[in-house]
Design an enzyme around this catalytic site. Structure first.
Site, mmCIF file in Angstrom:
data_model
loop_
_atom_site.group_PDB
_atom_site.id
_atom_site.type_symbol
_atom_site.label_atom_id
_atom_site.label_comp_id
_atom_site.label_asym_id
_atom_site.label_seq_id
_atom_site.Cartn_x
_atom_site.Cartn_y
_atom_site.Cartn_z
ATOM 1 N N ASP A 1 -1.308 -0.948 6.061
ATOM 2 C CA ASP A 1 -1.564 -0.454 7.413
ATOM 3 C C ASP A 1 -3.033 -0.210 7.711
ATOM 4 O O ASP A 1 -3.382 0.086 8.854
ATOM 5 C CB ASP A 1 -0.816 0.872 7.625
ATOM 6 C CG ASP A 1 -1.465 2.019 6.863
ATOM 7 O OD1 ASP A 1 -1.604 3.123 7.430
ATOM 8 O OD2 ASP A 1 -1.828 1.827 5.695
ATOM 9 N N ASP B 1 0.862 -1.178 0.000
ATOM 10 C CA ASP B 1 0.000 0.000 0.000
ATOM 11 C C ASP B 1 0.902 1.233 0.000
ATOM 12 O O ASP B 1 2.107 1.138 0.289
ATOM 13 C CB ASP B 1 -0.889 -0.038 1.248
ATOM 14 C CG ASP B 1 -1.784 1.179 1.367
ATOM 15 O OD1 ASP B 1 -2.296 1.632 0.332
ATOM 16 O OD2 ASP B 1 -1.931 1.695 2.482
#
Length: 1187
Positions: free
Chosen positions: A888, A466
């Site tokens: 996350d 990400d």
């Protein structure tokens, strides 16, 4: 309130609104679609509905809407009588509030633990062996000795499980015995948590933990607001606002008896959703997620809160979500199973050979069987001729086969499983204690949540990452703004010191924003001019929108200076926090927020704005809006959101020049790597406001389809907007990200970035993180149809194979890329989520994979959570390479669980990713020591340990096999049964474990300096079929040497079988331990103690066994050890067995060394390396063949 109410009426009865009427439930849908519901709905129901990864994640959204449209009837609902737990539990006895996380009780521990352990097929195999040995016809070893190895392994695992469960039970007792204030006989009395029942009214004080899931009835705040911290539930430290209904707010349970009925949904895992209705005083009220506080949360900045328990104990949302990460098996263990199958076939072959030879022997000696020992069929002890129990030629062969299986059973190493578990625990301990993976900023250590895939960290080929919060800090900082077509990019921005910047004075005390923001002098001047000029008027509306259109909660924080206070803006979104801090720095300071109004200090003048409604952000609309009532009785709607979302609802009749200029500024900001938001507004007429308010109230209190109705209301009001401007927020790269990506790529790992950000922002971050370089050829695919996508992929594949590449490809435009040859120039593939809609789950997947194989970097923008998982799945299905996903946020959960290895970042977006991951850490840069250092070590150790265990057991079995060939295939053994049992438990087990935990083939410094060394794991250099067969050949040689040297030395002597059996036992133990010592790379006192201590322990055990008069071979070792021939045989065995291995190893390292061996030699001359006299040249990184 009806539609005839005027603006003035709304101001006069402002406080009469129920709190839920001011907040829609869109935040629930947004979080659900990005968080746990994706896993629950789309991955939990694979049997009924296939997952479509290219669907923008719409499935989960549809699910949420359909659930909200479902009416709660008595059969599907939980009925809770407020303050009447007896009647509440009369019809259905709901769960008590006692929790139990322990798996076992005293009665269930033994059967359940054994049941779980015997899920391993190998354990069942050894159980069958032990059972067979209990039969008189097959008894080779003592009945007790045959059970001991399996019993020891089961005991060790059971003790570990029992200790872990004891800790869980101890934690449960502490939790269940905590105290809470419960309303009993119209008085609040302390009561243990475990005794709380559904329907009871509970009072929580500031900083106390919520004991169960409660619907708020009243709070210490006059407006019914309560602030809770959900860090124990989802890891988010920011405060959340919850509201009590106005109808129950003024009721004091001690004085006013609260009577009512709550009809709520049955217990479920969705921590972001709640649907219920409450009937109080004849009124029916709707309840949503903003009206419930969950177990495990803490009450903050609120003196007290009163609520009624609706879910308790194991039915609370926290307990329903308390499940571990999904179980995964390591690739090495999967490959090991193939070798175990071969060893099983080899074992069957050995047993077959023995059986056939026994059959031939019996046939040849069939006339002598009446009198031969072991096969004597006649008994003459009583003076009369009697027959023994002889079962005939056929059954004797079958018995011989089964007895062979029992004798050779340790060919399948039962100790390997327990050794692997212990080694993994030791490896995890050192990974957790590694100070180079400790994050000081978040005070978080590395977490190892899945012990069974440690070695997979050393074989990763693809990393899917990400961007926001993973590569970047997710700590937003306002940088620039475009207001009404004018760019205030902060070229002359000034940094504010502690004594500068905007502040206000309240009661003689100075109030400042906690975070300082750089300001543009020109923009600051316009902000101070307020509405005196046209530019000032636009600036005023822009910053007012930033200060008001959010869910931020302002908190007052003390400082060492008693005259100075700081305002800390708490919110669920870092973007919102950055925008509110920016507004405060320009003189628009948010001071107070309640359920009905906000107070903003505007250039020293405090103004109060009534909040008539708030439509929170959701993933469908990609915007949020607030309806504000101004002091001059006007009403305006302010909207902020993504550029594509806002531009679709702006009034096109306004100045198009401003729109085009703003779009240009947005492109410029994105190119700098900034996150952008667009702000718009419009003033509502009386009729528009009346219509909106009536529909908003109806939707907020609807019993059926509440979510879809609220979305429709928001879409109706968020249109014909006047654009105010756009903001640019910087999300800085985390420390060490460029260096980490460069190291990973040097190690032969392909890094793919999957982000929901704009393409320009992602490309800019790609350059700053060294993911993209100026030398790369960029292939850009932005297609909006299946055919366009197919053509773009075909052109891109052709382009990637050409010797030169001069331009990038796009589904809509041609963008200039690199000019170097594709053969020498790396290629970067950049594509958006719209293109992936047509590629994933279609025949175009194969073409995308073919294209990506020719690319060094893949960058996907504007992708949905399910698309991230789809991309990982695309690679996993078409290659044998290992994949790792790191993220996350809740939107990364599906990707993390799809990859072979999932890593969660303990970031700003909560702990959903951490809770779903296999490993967790604080920074992306820690991926380098995790993979290149610990991953390499773990793989090298585990690969060697598995091969060594196969060798160690096979040597012992083959010695037994050679002996059988010289004893008429009778399956008698010279080695005592106790030595056979202790061989894998005491004699040779500990050195394997110690070396598997502590040995290091290379130092950390070397592994980090030369990332190319990581390819040893990618190419499976430490464990492969070639090494397995070489090990087996060496095993045959060593077993033959260990058996035949003593046999020939004592041939024709009168030595008994026990004495020569002790010699074989000691010879094999010394041999396998010295074999291990030859391969140890780093010696320490533990390694010395384990290896040499095991040899000494073997001597001691053999002497103890032979010193027991009731065992066979009494005093044998003491007799044979007196002779010099005994010690000469031991020396000859060691030299003859190990010299071929030593010679081959030396020649291989001399003439065909691998990178690891070259680096190891270089470490011996580190001083020369540091001076530059020695240069290490690594072999080129080779691609591992795909499936």
């Amino acid at each position: 309130m009806d539609s005839r109410t005027s603006f003035e009426d709304f101001y006069s009865i402002e406080s009469a609104f129920s709190s839920s009427s001011r907040r829609s439930n869109f935040s629930v849908q947004s979080k659900a679609s990005g968080g746990n519901s994706i896993r629950e709905v789309n991955f939990g129901d694979l049997g009924t509905k296939p997952v479509r990864y290219g669907s923008h994640g719409a499935d989960s959204e549809t699910y949420s809407i359909s659930m909200s449209q479902k009416e709660i009837n008595d059969e599907d609902a939980r009925l809770v009588q407020i303050n009447d737990p007896v009647q509440t539990n009369e019809r259905f006895e709901f769960s008590g509030n006692s929790i139990r996380t322990g798996k076992y009780s005293i009665l269930t521990f033994l059967p359940r633990n054994l049941f779980e352990q015997f899920h391993r097929v190998a354990y069942i195999y050894f159980l069958l062996i032990a059972v067979l040995n209990q039969l008189p016809q097959l008894a080779v070893f003592g009945r007790g000795a045959s059970i001991l190895p399996l019993a020891f392994v089961l005991l060790v695992t059971a003790v570990k499980d029992a200790y872990e469960d004891y800790r869980r039970h101890r934690s449960d007792r502490i939790e269940n015995n905590r105290l809470a204030s419960v309303l009993v006989d119209d008085q609040f009395q302390e009561k243990k948590w475990k005794n709380i029942q559904v329907g009871e009214i509970i009072k929580i004080y500031a900083n106390e933990t919520i004991p169960c899931d409660m619907v708020l009835l009243s709070t210490s705040d006059p407006t019914g607001v309560a602030y809770v911290q959900t860090i124990n539930l989802d890891g988010e430290s920011n405060l959340k606002t919850r509201y009590a209904k106005q109808e129950t707010l003024m009721k004091i349970p001690e004085n006013d008896k609260v009577i009512g009925l709550i009809k709520c949904e049955k217990p479920n895992r969705n921590i972001y959703g709640f649907q219920a209705n409450m009937e109080v005083d004849g009124k029916q009220l709707s309840l949503g997620p903003s009206n419930i506080i969950l177990r495990g949360c803490e009450l903050k900045n609120t003196a007290w809160a009163v609520g009624v328990a609706v879910y308790a104990g194991r039915e609370t949302k926290a307990m329903l979500n308390s499940s571990g990460a999904p179980s995964k098996r390591s690739r090495l263990e999967t490959h090991m199973n193939l070798e175990i199958i071969f060893l099983s076939l080899f074992l069957i072959a050995l047993c077959t050979v023995v059986s056939i030879c026994a059959a031939v022997w019996l046939r040849r000696h069939r006339k002598q069987l009446d009198y031969l020992p072991f096969y004597r069929r006649k008994e003459f002890s009583d003076g009369e001729e009697e027959n023994y129990n002889y079962y005939g030629w056929g059954l004797e062969i079958c018995f011989t086969f089964l007895m062979s299986v029992i004798v050779f059973q340790i060919m399948i190493p039962i100790s390997l499983y327990i050794s692997m578990e212990l080694v993994r625990v030791g490896q995890a301990y050192f990974m957790i204690r590694d100070t180079q993976m400790y994050d000081e900023s978040s005070n978080s250590r590395f977490q190892c949540r899945a012990l069974n895939i440690n070695e997979d960290l050393g074989q990763i080929k693809y990393v899917f990452s990400d961007k926001t919060g993973t590569l970047t800090e997710n700590k937003m900082e306002f940088q620039c703004a475009s207001i009404w077509g004018v760019d205030y990019s902060g070229g002359n921005a000034i940094s504010l010191d502690q004594n500068d910047g905007y502040f206000v004075k309240v009661d003689g005390k100075v109030l400042r924003p906690k975070m300082k923001v750089r300001t543009d002098p020109e923009l600051l001047q316009f902000a101070r001019n307020r509405k005196e000029t046209q530019e000032g008027s636009h600036v005023y509306d822009f910053f007012l929108a930033l200060a008001a259109c959010n869910t931020i909660v302002p908190l007052i924080v003390d400082t060492p200076d008693p005259t100075v206070k700081l305002i800390d803006y708490q919110g669920e979104s870092p973007d919102e926090q950055a925008l509110v801090y920016a507004a405060a720095s320009y003189g628009f300071m948010l001071i107070e927020r309640t359920s009905g109004h906000i107070v903003i200090d505007i250039q020293g003048e405090r103004q109060r704005f009534n909040v008539f409604g708030l439509h929170e952000f959701d993933s469908d609309r990609k915007r949020m809006s607030v309806i504000l009532g101004f002091p001059d009785r006007s009403v305006k709607v302010f909207v902020k959101g993504a550029d594509t979302s806002i531009f679709s609802v702006i009034d096109r009749s306004m100045d198009m020049k401003v729109i085009r200029t703003t779009e240009a500024h947005l492109h410029s900001y994105s190119s700098l790597g900034l996150r952008t938001l667009v702000v718009g507004m419009r003033e509502l007429s009386t009729s528009e406001f009346k219509q909106w308010h009536s529909t908003f109230e109806a939707a907020s209190t609807a019993l059926i389809g509440r979510a879809s109705l609220l979305r429709k209301v928001a879409n109706n009001i968020e249109n014909n907007l006047h654009i105010l401007g756009a903001s640019g927020i910087e999300d800085k790269l985390q420390q060490g990200v460029p260096e980490a990506i460069e190291s990973l790529r040097t190690a032969g790992i392909k890094v793919w970035v999957l982000t929901g950000d704009k393409q320009e922002t992602a490309i800019s971050i790609g350059y700053s993180s060294k993911l993209l370089t100026s030398k790369m050829t960029q292939i850009i695919i932005n297609s909006k149809s299946m055919e366009s996508c197919r053509k773009s992929l075909e052109d891109a594949i052709i382009m990637s194979k050409k010797p030169t590449t001069t331009s990038a490809i796009s589904g809509t435009t041609n963008n200039t890329g690199g000019t170097s040859g594709a053969g020498s120039t790396p290629i970067a593939l950049i594509m958006d989520g719209t293109s992936l809609v047509y590629i994933l789950d279609s025949e175009l997947e194969e073409r995308l994979f073919q294209l990506s194989c020719n690319c060094s970097v893949v960058l996907c923008c504007r992708v949905a959570p399910l698309q991230k998982a789809g991309i990982v799945s695309l690679v996993k299905k078409r290659t044998a390479d290992m994949t790792l996903a790191i993220g996350d946020g809740a939107n990364d959960v599906s990707m993390i669980q799809m990859a072979d290895v999932g890593v969660g970042i303990s970031g700003q977006e909560g702990r959903q990713a951490v809770m779903a991951s296999d490993f967790a850490m604080g920074q992306f840069r820690f991926l380098v020591p995790l993979l290149l250092v610990h991953g390499h070590w773990n793989y090298q150790r585990m690969g060697y340990m598995i091969l060594y265990n196969f060798y160690r057991n096979a040597v012992f079995v083959l010695v037994l096999f050679w002996y059988v060939l010289f004893t008429s295939f009778t399956l008698t053994t010279a080695i005592t049964e106790w030595s056979s049992v202790l061989y894998s438990v005491i004699y040779t087990a500990l050195p394997t474990i110690v070396v598997g935990i502590l040995d290091k083939d290379l130092s950390r410094r070397t592994l980090l300096k030369y990332p190319q060394l990581y390819r040893a794991g990618q190419n499976q250099e430490c464990y492969n079929k070639k090494l397995f067969w070489i090990t087996m050949i060496d095993t045959f040689w060593q077993s033959a040497v260990a058996f035949f040297i003593p046999l020939l030395a004592y041939w024709g002597s009168t030595i008994d079988t026990s004495s020569i059996g002790d010699l074989w036992t000691l010879a094999v133990v010394i041999l396998v331990n010295l074999h291990l010592a030859m391969d140890v790379n780093r010696w320490n006192w533990l390694t010395h103690a384990a290896i040499w201590g095991s040899i000494i322990a073997t001597f001691i055990c053999v002497m103890v066994i032979d010193a027991l008069p009731f065992l066979v071979g009494y005093w044998a070792i003491f007799e044979i050890a007196k002779t010099g021939l005994f010690w000469l045989c031991l020396l000859a065995i060691i030299v003859a067995a190990l010299i071929p291995r030593f010679v081959v190893k030396a020649l291989y390292q001399l003439y065909a060394p691998c990178d690891v061996q070259i680096a190891r030699e270089a470490e011996k001359f580190r001083t020369l390396c540091e001076s530059g006299a020695v240069e290490i040249e690594m072999n080129s990184i080779l691609e591992v063949p795909r499936r």
